[in-house]
Design a protein around this motif. Structure first.
Motif, short mmCIF file in Angstrom:
data_model
loop_
_atom_site.label_atom_id
_atom_site.label_comp_id
_atom_site.label_asym_id
_atom_site.label_seq_id
_atom_site.Cartn_x
_atom_site.Cartn_y
_atom_site.Cartn_z
N GLU A 124 49.95 38.23 29.52
CA GLU A 124 48.54 38.10 29.14
C GLU A 124 48.33 36.93 28.19
O GLU A 124 47.35 36.18 28.31
CB GLU A 124 48.03 39.40 28.53
CG GLU A 124 47.93 40.53 29.54
CD GLU A 124 47.65 41.87 28.91
OE1 GLU A 124 47.07 42.72 29.61
OE2 GLU A 124 48.00 42.08 27.73
N GLU A 144 28.11 44.41 27.79
CA GLU A 144 28.72 44.13 29.09
C GLU A 144 27.65 43.78 30.12
O GLU A 144 27.80 42.81 30.88
CB GLU A 144 29.55 45.33 29.57
CG GLU A 144 30.84 45.49 28.81
CD GLU A 144 31.59 46.76 29.17
OE1 GLU A 144 31.06 47.60 29.94
OE2 GLU A 144 32.71 46.93 28.66
N PRO A 170 34.69 36.01 30.28
CA PRO A 170 35.02 36.91 31.40
C PRO A 170 36.52 37.21 31.49
O PRO A 170 36.91 38.33 31.82
CB PRO A 170 34.53 36.14 32.63
CG PRO A 170 33.50 35.22 32.12
CD PRO A 170 33.93 34.86 30.73
N PHE A 171 37.35 36.20 31.20
CA PHE A 171 38.80 36.42 31.24
C PHE A 171 39.22 37.47 30.21
O PHE A 171 39.99 38.38 30.53
CB PHE A 171 39.55 35.11 30.99
CG PHE A 171 41.04 35.28 30.88
CD1 PHE A 171 41.81 35.51 32.00
CD2 PHE A 171 41.66 35.23 29.64
CE1 PHE A 171 43.18 35.70 31.90
CE2 PHE A 171 43.03 35.40 29.52
CZ PHE A 171 43.79 35.64 30.65
N LEU A 210 37.35 39.79 28.89
CA LEU A 210 36.83 41.09 29.33
C LEU A 210 37.72 41.66 30.43
O LEU A 210 38.00 42.86 30.46
CB LEU A 210 35.40 40.95 29.83
CG LEU A 210 34.34 40.66 28.77
CD1 LEU A 210 33.00 40.32 29.41
CD2 LEU A 210 34.20 41.82 27.79
N PHE A 211 38.18 40.80 31.34
CA PHE A 211 39.08 41.22 32.41
C PHE A 211 40.38 41.81 31.84
O PHE A 211 40.93 42.75 32.39
CB PHE A 211 39.39 40.03 33.32
CG PHE A 211 40.42 40.32 34.38
CD1 PHE A 211 40.08 41.07 35.50
CD2 PHE A 211 41.72 39.85 34.24
CE1 PHE A 211 41.03 41.34 36.48
CE2 PHE A 211 42.67 40.12 35.21
CZ PHE A 211 42.33 40.87 36.34
N LEU A 212 40.85 41.24 30.72
CA LEU A 212 42.06 41.76 30.09
C LEU A 212 41.84 43.11 29.41
O LEU A 212 42.79 43.75 28.97
CB LEU A 212 42.60 40.77 29.05
CG LEU A 212 43.19 39.47 29.59
CD1 LEU A 212 43.67 38.59 28.43
CD2 LEU A 212 44.35 39.76 30.54
#
Length: 133
Positions: free
Chosen positions: A5, A101, A32-33, A35-37
């Motif tokens: 990560e 979100e 967004p990256f 949040l994706f994590l």
């Protein structure tokens, strides 16, 4: 975060820094990256902002050396930006993650089409008003 990560974050930082230096908007990639994590929205936004310092600092050094900054405009933008970011960060920290979100998703969806609406956006040369010099 594990090493994979963190490696991904480094890669995204490189891409966002490159795009941010050329066109701005590196946060549209990093948030967004993050949040994706699985980071909560407040943490993702705050982390992206701090990471943005590095992205901005590198570009600013180059732009100062090349004398490409309109200082009176830059300082005025900075003053407005500081005031608005203090207000915005206060709202961010008091908002629910669910609301954030949804808000982030809607804002990203609204902003992405602007990239494709006008192909030559920002490429036309115009006369700079005297107050900006």
């Amino acid at each position: 975060m594990n090493y994979l990560e963190l490696s991904g974050a480094l890669g995204i930082g490189l891409v966002a820094g490159f795009i941010g230096a050329i066109a701005g908007g590196g946060g549209m990639i990093t948030v967004p990256f993050l949040l994706f994590l699985g980071l909560p929205p407040q943490i993702a936004l705050a982390t992206s902002k701090f990471g943005g310092l590095g992205m901005c600092f590198g570009a600013i050094i180059k732009f100062v050396k090349e004398k490409k900054i309109q200082w009176n405009v830059a300082i005025t933008l900075s003053i407005g930006g500081i005031i608005a970011s203090l207000i915005g960060s206060r709202i961010l920290l008091t908002s629910s993650p669910e609301f954030l979100e949804k808000t982030i998703a809607v804002l990203l969806l609204l902003l992405v089409p602007t990239i494709f609406v006008k192909k030559k956006f920002g490429l036309n040369r115009v006369k700079v008003p005297s107050w900006m010099k």
